[in-house]
Scaffold this active site. Structure first.
Site, short mmCIF file in Angstrom:
data_model
loop_
_atom_site.label_atom_id
_atom_site.label_comp_id
_atom_site.label_asym_id
_atom_site.label_seq_id
_atom_site.Cartn_x
_atom_site.Cartn_y
_atom_site.Cartn_z
N LYS A 13 7.87 31.56 -43.55
CA LYS A 13 8.30 32.95 -43.80
C LYS A 13 8.37 33.71 -42.48
CE LYS A 13 6.41 36.89 -44.65
NZ LYS A 13 7.39 37.76 -43.95
N GLU A 28 -3.50 32.83 -35.32
CA GLU A 28 -3.29 33.31 -33.94
C GLU A 28 -3.03 34.80 -34.07
OE1 GLU A 28 -2.03 34.89 -31.03
OE2 GLU A 28 -0.16 33.73 -31.04
N CYS A 71 1.22 39.27 -27.96
CA CYS A 71 -0.18 39.23 -28.42
C CYS A 71 -1.15 39.15 -27.25
CB CYS A 71 -0.39 38.09 -29.40
SG CYS A 71 0.26 36.54 -28.81
N GLU A 117 -5.08 47.19 -30.62
CA GLU A 117 -3.84 46.55 -30.16
C GLU A 117 -2.67 47.49 -30.41
OE1 GLU A 117 -2.51 43.00 -32.31
OE2 GLU A 117 -1.97 42.12 -30.39
P1 NDP Z 1 1.69 41.61 -39.38
O1 NDP Z 1 0.46 40.91 -39.02
O2 NDP Z 1 1.68 42.52 -40.53
O3 NDP Z 1 2.88 40.54 -39.63
C1 NDP Z 1 2.84 39.17 -39.29
C2 NDP Z 1 3.37 38.35 -40.46
O4 NDP Z 1 2.51 38.49 -41.59
C3 NDP Z 1 4.75 38.80 -40.92
O5 NDP Z 1 5.50 37.67 -41.34
C4 NDP Z 1 4.41 39.68 -42.10
O6 NDP Z 1 5.45 39.83 -43.03
C5 NDP Z 1 3.24 38.96 -42.71
N1 NDP Z 1 2.43 39.83 -43.55
C6 NDP Z 1 2.28 41.19 -43.45
N2 NDP Z 1 1.45 41.64 -44.41
C7 NDP Z 1 1.09 40.57 -45.15
C8 NDP Z 1 0.26 40.41 -46.28
N3 NDP Z 1 -0.35 41.44 -46.86
N4 NDP Z 1 0.11 39.15 -46.78
C9 NDP Z 1 0.73 38.10 -46.20
N5 NDP Z 1 1.53 38.19 -45.14
C10 NDP Z 1 1.70 39.41 -44.60
O7 NDP Z 1 2.25 42.42 -38.19
P2 NDP Z 1 3.18 43.72 -38.29
O8 NDP Z 1 4.55 43.24 -38.21
O9 NDP Z 1 2.86 44.61 -39.44
O10 NDP Z 1 2.72 44.48 -37.00
C11 NDP Z 1 1.58 45.31 -37.04
C12 NDP Z 1 0.73 45.07 -35.85
O11 NDP Z 1 0.29 43.72 -35.83
C13 NDP Z 1 1.39 45.24 -34.51
O12 NDP Z 1 1.43 46.53 -34.10
C14 NDP Z 1 0.53 44.39 -33.65
O13 NDP Z 1 -0.59 45.11 -33.27
C15 NDP Z 1 0.13 43.29 -34.53
N6 NDP Z 1 0.91 42.06 -34.33
C16 NDP Z 1 0.37 41.10 -33.59
C17 NDP Z 1 1.07 39.96 -33.36
C18 NDP Z 1 0.49 38.89 -32.52
O14 NDP Z 1 1.20 37.95 -32.18
N7 NDP Z 1 -0.77 38.99 -32.21
C19 NDP Z 1 2.41 39.76 -33.86
C20 NDP Z 1 2.89 40.83 -34.69
C21 NDP Z 1 2.15 41.94 -34.89
P3 NDP Z 1 6.47 41.06 -42.93
O15 NDP Z 1 6.65 41.39 -41.51
O16 NDP Z 1 7.67 40.51 -43.54
O17 NDP Z 1 5.85 42.15 -43.73
#
Ligand code: NDP
Length: 499
Positions: A192, A268, A303, A402
């Protein structure tokens, strides 16, 4: 088609790509069972470029059933490693053949500069898939050194159905980091992508099929986290979830696993990586360049971004001056222009989040040394300029949380022990860097800092052969390197008594 300048006709470019927005299940593109779709927004214009299938639990169930059937049929899971090598090598070659198309999709989708998509994301994705293809017929199982009355084999077996849930900051690369080792080990994968950036993952599915990955072995389901993501996390027939994203959502996957089938979970997650400049750092110019790009690369949406800059108090002003100078040269612009080094923030929500942290930094008393504003608003895009805060204390929110945007927080320290204490005073432990000319200090700091990667006199260097992943709440399990294969397999002991 390769762009040598920013395209003049955006609609023509989008039209020429014939963007696919459907899910890929059992070897074919299909609409979501509900028929629902959502808009894929280009973050540099705010305009929609495609409609994407909004998959939910019903689609996840169908995809998992197909993935399980393919796994049990053994056409991939029990194929000879050298056969999987052939297919993965072909997939890597197809990614290279379609490099320009994938780079354009990535840049249109999440806004990273086209020069980065071309030079970093796409080639590294191909390299990753090729690496695991090449590796898989060179890893051996073991024979345990037991009493000679038995032959005890220690075998690594694929887990079954792996759910991969990935973020929007490096969409194709993160998908490849999961798919490469998971497929090499013989698993089926249900992937996904993030709602903000599904395009390259959707395209990758067709390339995998073209390379010879059997139907059902790679399923790609675009959709939302709370529906499709959660359904993967809770599905009783998913054996493992490999996740990259926020720590908050990483914790949800642990809960989903505990409340369903105790599936293995590799996380991660986030970071707040410290970038230490010790008093004896000899090359302040190189360190300043690394400090700036360590947090402004990919719009700060990384990240392991070095978002906390820890500088010895005696050198802080001269150092920060240099960092500001480098940052002033990084101007946000049209990411489709090959000259652009910084694109827009991925979406409006993230834009507001980043600006919210800038406001929080000012309210908490940090001094804004550069930037802090949204720019190029007239484009409809979500651009933020490089932002540097001075006089930050490690207790402020901009030092603890973050931000995932182009915001650097500079913190002064007075001796090595204090630097290490501040570096470790965080719930995260993904990465860190230390700049020093003293080899003993470098070794001491590298051992004392609790992080999955510590760079010395460089930042964000990496190679597919080197593991990547976090300590503490930055997660567990490693991507990249041969170690990544471990998490996609289970160890089986076969004890043969000799008569
Ligand atoms: P998320 O952690 O929410 O998203 C990462 C993945 O998880 C996406 O595919 C997302 O789907 C999915 N996801 C989100 N909510 C759920 C849930 N309740 N159950 C299962 N899967 C879920 O990151 P965001 O895109 O919301 O970003 C928010 C913050 O997260 C950023 O500001 C940053 O701080 C952090 N982040 C960190 C990353 C890293 O590599 N460390 C990468 C991305 C974000 P979908 O996007 O389709 O909702």
């Amino acid at each position: 088609m390769t762009l040598t300048a920013a395209p003049t006709d955006f609609d023509e470019l989008v039209g020429s790509l014939a963007i696919e927005g459907r899910a890929f299940v059992d070897g074919a593109y299909v609409a979501a069972a509900s028929g629902e779709t959502f808009e894929c927004i280009n973050p540099s214009t705010g305009r929609a470029v495609a409609r994407i299938a909004a998959c939910d639990a019903e689609d996840v169930d169908r995809a998992v059933r197909g993935a399980r059937a393919a796994f049990e049929a053994g056409i991939w899971s029990r194929s000879a490693p050298k056969q999987r090598k052939r297919v993965l090598t072909r997939l890597a070659a197809l990614i290279e053949e379609h490099a320009e198309e994938l780079a354009l999709l990535e840049t249109l989708d999440m806004g990273k500069p086209i020069s980065d998509s071309r030079k970093v994301d796409v080639p590294l994705a191909a390299e990753c898939i090729a690496y695991y293809g090449e590796a898989v017929d060179k890893v051996y199982d073991e024979v345990a050194p037991t009493d000679p009355s038995a032959v005890v084999m220690v075998l690594r077996e694929p887990l079954g159905v792996v759910g991969a849930v990935v973020p929007w900051n490096f969409p194709l690369l993160m998908a490849s980091w999961k798919i490469g080792p998971a497929l090499a080990a013989g698993n089926s994968v249900v992937l996904k992508p993030a709602e903000q950036s599904p395009l390259t993952a959707i395209r990758l599915a067709a390339l995998a099929a073209e390379a010879g990955v059997p139907d059902g072995v790679v399923q790609v389901l675009p959709g939302f986290g709370e529906t499709a993501g959660q359904a993967i996390g809770r599905h009783p027939d998913v054996d493992m979830v490999a996740f990259t994203g926020s720590t908050e959502v990483g914790k949800l996957f642990l809960r989903y696993a505990g409340e369903s089938n105790m599936k293995r979970t590799a996380l991660e997650c986030g970071g707040k990586s410290p970038h230490l400049i010790l008093e004896d750092c000899g090359d302040l110019d190189a360190a300043a360049e690394a400090a700036a790009w360590g947090v402004f690369y990919n719009q700060g949406e990384v990240c392991n971004a070095g978002s906390r800059l820890l500088v010895h108090a005696s050198r802080k002003d001269e150092f920060l001056e240099r960092v500001v100078r480098v940052a002033e040269g990084i101007r946000p612009g049209n990411p489709l222009d090959p000259a652009t080094q910084m694109g827009p923030i991925v979406d409006r929500t993230q834009l507001e989040r980043v600006l919210g942290y800038v406001a929080a930094g000012e309210e908490e008393g940090a001094r804004l040394a550069l930037g802090g504003s949204r720019v190029l608003e007239e484009t409809g895009g979500y651009f933020v300029e490089p932002t540097i805060f001075d006089s930050v204390s490690n207790e402020m929110r901009i030092a603890r949380e973050e931000i995932f945007g182009p915001v650097l927080s500079a913190i002064a320290f007075t001796d090595e022990a204090e630097a290490i204490r501040i570096a470790n005073d965080t719930v995260y432990g993904l990465a860190a860097a230390v700049w020093t000319d003293d080899v003993s200090k470098a070794h001491r700091a590298a051992r004392a800092i609790r992080a999955g990667v510590v760079w010395v006199n460089c930042f964000d260097h990496g190679d597919i052969s080197a593991p990547f992943g976090g300590f503490k709440q930055s997660g567990f399990g490693r991507d990249k390197s041969i170690h990544a294969l471990e998490k996609y397999t289970d160890v089986k002991t076969v004890w043969i008594a000799l008569r």
